[in-house]
Design an enzyme around this catalytic site. Sequence first.
Site: not given
Length: 207
Positions: A38-39, A65, A79, A94, A98, A116, A144
């Site tokens: 599993r990766e 993106r 993050l 943030e 932003e 997931p 940004e």
Amino acid sequence: MTERHAFDVVSTKDIHVGRVVGLRMDEVRMPGGGTAMREVVEHLGAVAVVALDEGDRVVLIHQYRHPVGRRLWELPAGLLDVSGESAVSTAARELEEEVNLAAAEWSVLVDVAASPGFTDEVVRVFLARGLTQADRTEPEGDEEADIVVERIPLDDAVAKVFSGEIINASTVAGLLAAQAVRSGAATPRPADAPWDDKPTAFAHRRR
């Protein structure tokens, strides 16, 4: 009740460790007695903010993106990349960085597991009310510097979800959750609510 199978990790190997994510390969014991590879993409985790003003307009950003090759409408987000910083503090930081806003009221709307099947990334989406102007410096460099900020009526933003104009997962979930809260169909959690699924593996690598 029959005891459920424990998917034990037999072995693990790092494939790549980058600035924002890591990729490892786990050998996992399957119910039939064999194993499977599993990766797993390890992620720092993130927060996003449904910032609603007094007119029930939500603050959205239009941001490039690269993986999808175009600009997307999204919630302000970021993050969990500051060690020891609480999730709500990251969200407040943030929001200021932003879109140059501060909020007086914070609560948790939803937690979103991005995908997931291959990554441990989970995003906590906050509801922020009582908005005021902050005092940020202008964004510098990277994507940004190209961000466009708009305030859109919440109902219009939800309509953009169903029309396919808004596809970012945490934004979709956050907008629908905010609409449910506004209608009285749901109650948000406290800003410091427990977060059992917060990613930790990649953050530990950075220490």
